[in-house]
Write a protein that holds these residues in place. Structure first.
Motif, PDB file in Angstrom:
ATOM      1  N   SER A 149       4.525 -11.269  -1.888  1.00 52.24           N
ATOM      2  CA  SER A 149       3.831 -12.430  -1.326  1.00 52.24           C
ATOM      3  C   SER A 149       2.387 -12.018  -1.062  1.00 52.24           C
ATOM      4  CB  SER A 149       4.503 -12.911  -0.039  1.00 52.24           C
ATOM      5  OG  SER A 149       4.487 -11.902   0.937  1.00 52.24           O
ATOM      6  N   GLY A 150       1.522 -13.013  -1.054  1.00 46.32           N
ATOM      7  CA  GLY A 150       0.111 -12.720  -0.859  1.00 46.32           C
ATOM      8  C   GLY A 150      -0.674 -13.053  -2.115  1.00 46.32           C
ATOM      9  N   ARG A 151      -1.379 -12.085  -2.637  1.00 41.95           N
ATOM     10  CA  ARG A 151      -2.194 -12.317  -3.833  1.00 41.95           C
ATOM     11  C   ARG A 151      -1.332 -12.657  -5.038  1.00 41.95           C
ATOM     12  NH1 ARG A 151      -6.882  -7.886  -4.594  1.00 41.95           N
ATOM     13  NH2 ARG A 151      -6.924  -8.964  -6.591  1.00 41.95           N
ATOM     14  N   SER A 152      -1.949 -13.309  -6.022  1.00 49.14           N
ATOM     15  CA  SER A 152      -1.240 -13.696  -7.232  1.00 49.14           C
ATOM     16  C   SER A 152      -0.554 -12.501  -7.876  1.00 49.14           C
ATOM     17  CB  SER A 152      -2.220 -14.312  -8.229  1.00 49.14           C
ATOM     18  OG  SER A 152      -1.580 -14.555  -9.456  1.00 49.14           O
ATOM     19  N   PHE A 153       0.721 -12.676  -8.186  1.00 50.10           N
ATOM     20  CA  PHE A 153       1.516 -11.569  -8.735  1.00 50.10           C
ATOM     21  C   PHE A 153       0.976 -11.109 -10.073  1.00 50.10           C
ATOM     22  CE2 PHE A 153       4.996  -8.889  -8.342  1.00 50.10           C
ATOM     23  CZ  PHE A 153       5.834  -8.909  -9.449  1.00 50.10           C
ATOM     24  N   ASN A 154       0.311 -12.020 -10.798  1.00 48.84           N
ATOM     25  CA  ASN A 154      -0.245 -11.669 -12.109  1.00 48.84           C
ATOM     26  C   ASN A 154      -1.462 -10.747 -12.007  1.00 48.84           C
ATOM     27  OD1 ASN A 154       1.609 -13.357 -13.287  1.00 48.84           O
ATOM     28  ND2 ASN A 154       0.218 -15.094 -13.418  1.00 48.84           N
ATOM     29  N   ASP A 155      -1.979 -10.529 -10.818  1.00 48.58           N
ATOM     30  CA  ASP A 155      -3.209  -9.764 -10.637  1.00 48.58           C
ATOM     31  C   ASP A 155      -3.015  -8.255 -10.708  1.00 48.58           C
ATOM     32  OD1 ASP A 155      -4.994 -11.860  -8.199  1.00 48.58           O
ATOM     33  OD2 ASP A 155      -4.737 -12.000 -10.394  1.00 48.58           O
ATOM     34  N   TYR A 156      -1.771  -7.785 -10.723  1.00 46.31           N
ATOM     35  CA  TYR A 156      -1.579  -6.345 -10.604  1.00 46.31           C
ATOM     36  C   TYR A 156      -0.365  -5.847 -11.376  1.00 46.31           C
ATOM     37  CZ  TYR A 156       1.055  -8.375  -6.689  1.00 46.31           C
ATOM     38  OH  TYR A 156       1.864  -9.153  -5.924  1.00 46.31           O
ATOM     39  N   ALA A 157      -0.517  -4.612 -11.824  1.00 49.20           N
ATOM     40  CA  ALA A 157       0.620  -3.903 -12.397  1.00 49.20           C
ATOM     41  C   ALA A 157       1.527  -3.430 -11.253  1.00 49.20           C
ATOM     42  CB  ALA A 157       0.132  -2.702 -13.200  1.00 49.20           C
ATOM     43  N   MET A 158       2.747  -3.097 -11.598  1.00 55.57           N
ATOM     44  CA  MET A 158       3.705  -2.654 -10.593  1.00 55.57           C
ATOM     45  C   MET A 158       4.308  -1.312 -10.984  1.00 55.57           C
ATOM     46  SD  MET A 158       3.917  -4.778  -8.071  1.00 55.57           S
ATOM     47  CE  MET A 158       5.453  -4.172  -7.351  1.00 55.57           C
ATOM     48  N   GLY A 159       4.558  -0.529  -9.987  1.00 58.55           N
ATOM     49  CA  GLY A 159       5.217   0.752 -10.207  1.00 58.55           C
ATOM     50  C   GLY A 159       6.409   0.914  -9.293  1.00 58.55           C
ATOM     51  N   TRP A 160       7.328   1.757  -9.719  1.00 52.64           N
ATOM     52  CA  TRP A 160       8.443   2.186  -8.880  1.00 52.64           C
ATOM     53  C   TRP A 160       8.328   3.690  -8.683  1.00 52.64           C
ATOM     54  CZ3 TRP A 160      11.912  -0.742  -6.281  1.00 52.64           C
ATOM     55  CH2 TRP A 160      12.105  -2.070  -6.676  1.00 52.64           C
ATOM     56  N   PHE A 161       8.484   4.108  -7.451  1.00 49.11           N
ATOM     57  CA  PHE A 161       8.479   5.515  -7.092  1.00 49.11           C
ATOM     58  C   PHE A 161       9.740   5.808  -6.283  1.00 49.11           C
ATOM     59  CE2 PHE A 161       4.175   7.007  -8.162  1.00 49.11           C
ATOM     60  CZ  PHE A 161       3.590   5.801  -8.500  1.00 49.11           C
ATOM     61  N   ARG A 162      10.032   7.080  -6.130  1.00 48.28           N
ATOM     62  CA  ARG A 162      11.151   7.466  -5.285  1.00 48.28           C
ATOM     63  C   ARG A 162      10.833   8.760  -4.566  1.00 48.28           C
ATOM     64  NH1 ARG A 162      15.641   8.994  -9.995  1.00 48.28           N
ATOM     65  NH2 ARG A 162      14.674  10.951 -10.684  1.00 48.28           N
ATOM     66  N   GLN A 163      11.500   8.936  -3.425  1.00 49.23           N
ATOM     67  CA  GLN A 163      11.308  10.154  -2.653  1.00 49.23           C
ATOM     68  C   GLN A 163      12.642  10.592  -2.088  1.00 49.23           C
ATOM     69  OE1 GLN A 163       8.296   9.923   0.418  1.00 49.23           O
ATOM     70  NE2 GLN A 163       8.050  12.150   0.405  1.00 49.23           N
ATOM     71  N   ALA A 164      13.039  11.791  -2.491  1.00 47.68           N
ATOM     72  CA  ALA A 164      14.259  12.388  -1.991  1.00 47.68           C
ATOM     73  C   ALA A 164      13.930  13.257  -0.775  1.00 47.68           C
ATOM     74  CB  ALA A 164      14.920  13.225  -3.084  1.00 47.68           C
ATOM     75  N   PRO A 165      14.901  13.514   0.096  1.00 43.13           N
ATOM     76  CA  PRO A 165      14.641  14.338   1.284  1.00 43.13           C
ATOM     77  C   PRO A 165      14.063  15.696   0.906  1.00 43.13           C
ATOM     78  CG  PRO A 165      16.771  13.284   1.463  1.00 43.13           C
ATOM     79  CD  PRO A 165      16.280  13.004   0.076  1.00 43.13           C
ATOM     80  N   GLY A 166      12.970  16.052   1.559  1.00 40.92           N
ATOM     81  CA  GLY A 166      12.351  17.346   1.329  1.00 40.92           C
ATOM     82  C   GLY A 166      11.540  17.460   0.052  1.00 40.92           C
ATOM     83  N   LYS A 167      11.395  16.350  -0.653  1.00 44.51           N
ATOM     84  CA  LYS A 167      10.650  16.375  -1.917  1.00 44.51           C
ATOM     85  C   LYS A 167       9.474  15.406  -1.860  1.00 44.51           C
ATOM     86  CE  LYS A 167      14.467  17.764  -4.908  1.00 44.51           C
ATOM     87  NZ  LYS A 167      15.185  17.479  -6.184  1.00 44.51           N
ATOM     88  N   GLU A 168       8.538  15.608  -2.769  1.00 45.49           N
ATOM     89  CA  GLU A 168       7.398  14.716  -2.854  1.00 45.49           C
ATOM     90  C   GLU A 168       7.795  13.404  -3.533  1.00 45.49           C
ATOM     91  OE1 GLU A 168       3.767  17.991  -3.082  1.00 45.49           O
ATOM     92  OE2 GLU A 168       4.119  16.599  -4.730  1.00 45.49           O
ATOM     93  N   ARG A 169       7.017  12.373  -3.246  1.00 39.18           N
ATOM     94  CA  ARG A 169       7.244  11.095  -3.903  1.00 39.18           C
ATOM     95  C   ARG A 169       6.939  11.250  -5.388  1.00 39.18           C
ATOM     96  NH1 ARG A 169       5.162   5.762  -0.906  1.00 39.18           N
ATOM     97  NH2 ARG A 169       6.383   6.869   0.669  1.00 39.18           N
ATOM     98  N   GLU A 170       7.803  10.700  -6.238  1.00 41.15           N
ATOM     99  CA  GLU A 170       7.611  10.842  -7.673  1.00 41.15           C
ATOM    100  C   GLU A 170       7.660   9.497  -8.372  1.00 41.15           C
ATOM    101  OE1 GLU A 170      10.618  13.144  -9.626  1.00 41.15           O
ATOM    102  OE2 GLU A 170      12.253  11.861  -8.940  1.00 41.15           O
TER     103      GLU A 170
END
Length: 126
Positions: free
Chosen positions: A25-46
């Motif tokens: 919600s907010g700005r037009s969804f078409n204005d931006y690319a999207m990414g998925w990241f994940r972070q496991a316990p004790g690890k960096e976000r990837e």
């Protein structure tokens, strides 16, 4: 400003599937690319994967390529992460994020993303 609501996480056995959703919600969804990241316990976000503004191009981390699929429905302001053949090492908190840069490809770097969802827990049991 963009706000995200993520859903679809949970507990699944190895080999199973889950579909995560991230609704904006907010700005037009078409204005931006999207990414998925994940972070496991004790690890960096990837980086897990990303999709461009129109949904015509996707990019995946090697660890999920062929098992995960990203799609978006711009009419519903929603991006999806379909996860198949899940493994215990996929256990993490998963985040969606927005990249407003213009003229760049899908970024693997979290620093390219401006707004983030709250995260949803995915747990894969062996």
């Amino acid at each position: 400003q963009v706000q995200f609501v993520e859903s679809g996480g949970g507990l699944v056995q190895a080999g199973g599937s889950l579909r995560l959703s991230c609704t904006a919600s907010g700005r037009s969804f078409n204005d931006y690319a999207m990414g998925w990241f994940r972070q496991a316990p004790g690890k960096e976000r990837e980086f897990v994967g990303g999709i461009n503004r129109s949904g015509s191009s996707t990019l995946y981390a090697d660890s999920v390529n062929g098992r995960f699929t990203i799609s978006r429905d711009n009419a519903k302001n929603t991006v999806y992460l379909q996860m198949n053949s899940l493994k215990p090492e996929d256990t993490a908190v998963y985040y969606c994020a927005a990249d407003f840069r213009v003229g760049w490809g899908i970024s693997r770097s979290s620093s390219a993303y401006d707004y983030w969802g709250q995260g949803t827990q995915v747990t894969v049991s062996s």
